[in-house]
Scaffold this active site. Structure first.
Site, PDB file in Angstrom:
ATOM      1  N   ARG A 166      13.975  14.163 -29.309  1.00 13.32           N
ATOM      2  CA  ARG A 166      14.575  14.762 -28.112  1.00 13.32           C
ATOM      3  C   ARG A 166      15.717  13.865 -27.624  1.00 13.32           C
ATOM      4  NH1 ARG A 166       9.059  13.651 -26.303  1.00 13.32           N
ATOM      5  NH2 ARG A 166       8.997  11.524 -25.548  1.00 13.32           N
ATOM      6  N   ASN A 211      14.056   5.631 -16.353  1.00 11.74           N
ATOM      7  CA  ASN A 211      13.448   4.316 -16.635  1.00 11.74           C
ATOM      8  C   ASN A 211      13.324   3.471 -15.361  1.00 11.74           C
ATOM      9  OD1 ASN A 211      15.171   3.816 -19.836  1.00 11.74           O
ATOM     10  ND2 ASN A 211      13.179   4.775 -19.416  1.00 11.74           N
ATOM     11  N   GLU A 235      26.167  15.310 -34.384  1.00  9.33           N
ATOM     12  CA  GLU A 235      25.097  15.409 -35.378  1.00  9.33           C
ATOM     13  C   GLU A 235      23.957  14.505 -34.905  1.00  9.33           C
ATOM     14  OE1 GLU A 235      25.125  17.483 -37.889  1.00  9.33           O
ATOM     15  OE2 GLU A 235      27.150  18.128 -37.367  1.00  9.33           O
ATOM     16  N   ASP A 242      14.786   3.678 -28.832  1.00  5.30           N
ATOM     17  CA  ASP A 242      13.406   3.909 -28.371  1.00  5.30           C
ATOM     18  C   ASP A 242      12.395   3.182 -29.261  1.00  5.30           C
ATOM     19  OD1 ASP A 242      11.440   4.946 -26.759  1.00  5.30           O
ATOM     20  OD2 ASP A 242      11.342   6.860 -27.799  1.00  5.30           O
ATOM     21  N   GLY A 243      11.304   2.753 -28.641  1.00  2.00           N
ATOM     22  CA  GLY A 243      10.199   2.197 -29.418  1.00  2.00           C
ATOM     23  C   GLY A 243       9.986   0.706 -29.250  1.00  2.00           C
ATOM     24  N   SER A 264      17.713   4.335 -18.558  1.00  2.79           N
ATOM     25  CA  SER A 264      17.996   5.664 -17.998  1.00  2.79           C
ATOM     26  C   SER A 264      17.652   5.676 -16.509  1.00  2.79           C
ATOM     27  CB  SER A 264      17.168   6.725 -18.727  1.00  2.79           C
ATOM     28  OG  SER A 264      15.809   6.602 -18.378  1.00  2.79           O
ATOM     29  N   GLY A 304       8.642  -0.844 -26.732  1.00  2.00           N
ATOM     30  CA  GLY A 304       7.315  -1.067 -26.160  1.00  2.00           C
ATOM     31  C   GLY A 304       6.221  -0.908 -27.210  1.00  2.00           C
ATOM     32  N   ARG A 305       6.321   0.167 -28.007  1.00  2.08           N
ATOM     33  CA  ARG A 305       5.283   0.410 -29.038  1.00  2.08           C
ATOM     34  C   ARG A 305       5.333  -0.662 -30.118  1.00  2.08           C
ATOM     35  NH1 ARG A 305       7.067   6.183 -30.290  1.00  2.08           N
ATOM     36  NH2 ARG A 305       8.734   5.543 -28.890  1.00  2.08           N
ATOM     37  N   TRP A 306       6.551  -1.112 -30.436  1.00  2.00           N
ATOM     38  CA  TRP A 306       6.699  -2.180 -31.439  1.00  2.00           C
ATOM     39  C   TRP A 306       5.945  -3.428 -30.960  1.00  2.00           C
ATOM     40  CZ3 TRP A 306       8.666  -7.126 -31.299  1.00  2.00           C
ATOM     41  CH2 TRP A 306       8.930  -7.737 -32.533  1.00  2.00           C
TER      42      TRP A 306
HETATM   43  C1  FPP Z   1      13.096   2.245 -24.852  1.00  3.99           C
HETATM   44  O1  FPP Z   1      11.942   1.707 -25.436  1.00  3.99           O
HETATM   45  C2  FPP Z   1      14.007   1.169 -24.533  1.00  3.99           C
HETATM   46  C3  FPP Z   1      14.389   0.832 -23.263  1.00  3.99           C
HETATM   47  C4  FPP Z   1      13.932   1.511 -22.052  1.00  3.99           C
HETATM   48  C5  FPP Z   1      15.273  -0.291 -23.040  1.00  3.99           C
HETATM   49  C6  FPP Z   1      16.235  -0.550 -24.139  1.00  3.99           C
HETATM   50  C7  FPP Z   1      16.897  -1.839 -23.892  1.00  3.99           C
HETATM   51  C8  FPP Z   1      17.231  -2.724 -24.874  1.00  3.99           C
HETATM   52  C9  FPP Z   1      17.065  -2.480 -26.315  1.00  3.99           C
HETATM   53  C10 FPP Z   1      17.796  -4.032 -24.572  1.00  3.99           C
HETATM   54  C11 FPP Z   1      18.419  -4.159 -23.255  1.00  3.99           C
HETATM   55  C12 FPP Z   1      19.847  -4.016 -23.346  1.00  3.99           C
HETATM   56  C13 FPP Z   1      20.660  -4.743 -22.589  1.00  3.99           C
HETATM   57  C14 FPP Z   1      22.128  -4.456 -22.567  1.00  3.99           C
HETATM   58  C15 FPP Z   1      20.136  -5.841 -21.753  1.00  3.99           C
HETATM   59  P1  FPP Z   1      10.557   1.958 -24.721  1.00  3.99           P
HETATM   60  O2  FPP Z   1      10.275   0.809 -23.836  1.00  3.99           O
HETATM   61  O3  FPP Z   1      10.581   3.284 -24.037  1.00  3.99           O
HETATM   62  O4  FPP Z   1       9.591   1.957 -25.929  1.00  3.99           O
HETATM   63  P2  FPP Z   1       8.242   2.805 -26.051  1.00  3.99           P
HETATM   64  O5  FPP Z   1       8.663   4.258 -26.094  1.00  3.99           O
HETATM   65  O6  FPP Z   1       7.689   2.346 -27.340  1.00  3.99           O
HETATM   66  O7  FPP Z   1       7.394   2.457 -24.864  1.00  3.99           O
END
Ligand code: FPP
Length: 239
Positions: free
Chosen positions: A188, A69, A201, A21-22, A66, A24-26
């Protein structure tokens, strides 16, 4: 196996699952598009997998997309699908070349057809590898997984046990995760591995996923190895 000083004498978890997670915020903090965050996230995911296998971890499961998502704006989904198309084979191919089996966990039929084919091909190409695996949870939701499993049990017309039910889940041939890591400050599970996480864990990091380094993974493992896993028993029973 490569062990640095921090990890000497430490118990290495057999199976680590990561909620990445993160991204988007990054990206937002750097005034970059979210897709750039996902690209950095993908690169970090590959780096962490390589590091974890170097340490002797056997299974790594990542939450790539997910079921929830899938409701994100189409533009963001297209960016994620483009990542799959352009970087998936090369990035994960490098990891799998070490004798690692790839599995997709989730309702992949919800993905564009070419991506499903790509995933199925990678699964087939690595199916002969045993003992080490990467599991990409994509179009994955634990509730969806459980409902699927219940329906399969009903179709079979058999009563289930805990073990036979676990065999109906997407993760049927995998051990439960020992350690679940979530980056990005939230505390969560967000519909991730709810059945399998019964005795996992949990470790939560303040870092956004693209900045979660190999050293941060080492720290999570050190933290894990300090926990007493009682699985419902008493300390006396354990000793
Ligand atoms: C959550 O960050 C991340 C995702 C919904 C996607 C994660 C996917 C990858 C790291 C790479 C893709 C993997 C493959 C196999 C192609 P967020 O967007 O929810 O971040 P935020 O909470 O900061 O908005």
């Amino acid at each position: 196996m490569v062990r640095n000083k921090l990890l000497q004498g430490v118990t290495i978890p057999r199976h680590i699952a990561i909620i990445m997670d993160g991204n988007g915020r990054w990206a937002k903090k750097r005034m970059l598009p979210r897709s750039v965050g996902h690209k950095h996230g993908m690169d970090r995911m590959i780096g962490l997998m390589e590091h974890a296998f170097d340490l002797g971890v056997q299974y790594i499961t990542v939450y790539a997309l997910s079921t929830e998502n899938l409701k994100r704006p189409q533009e963001e989904l297209d960016g994620l699908f483009a990542l799959f198309r352009n970087n998936f084979r090369e990035g994960l191919g490098k990891v799998c070349a070490r004798g690692v089996r790839l599995r997709a966990l989730g309702d992949v039929s919800l993905l564009p057809e070419d991506i499903v084919e790509e995933l199925r091909m990678s699964e087939a190409e690595t199916a002969q590898y045993e003992g080490r695996g990467i599991n990409i949870a994509v179009c994955y939701g634990a509730r969806d997984e459980i409902v699927h499993a219940v329906n399969k049990a009903i179709e079979k017309g058999e009563k289930v046990t805990e073990d036979s039910f676990a065999d109906l889940l997407y993760t049927h041939d995998l051990p439960d995760p020992d350690l679940i890591i979530r980056t990005g400050k939230e505390v969560r599970l967000s519909n991730f591995l709810l059945y399998q996480a019964a005795y996992s864990e949990l470790y939560f990091s303040q870092k956004m996923f693209p900045e979660f380094s190999d050293k941060d993974l080492d720290k999570a493992i050190v933290d894990f190895s300090k926990r007493t896993r009682r699985f419902g028993k008493t300390d006396e029973q354990l000793s």
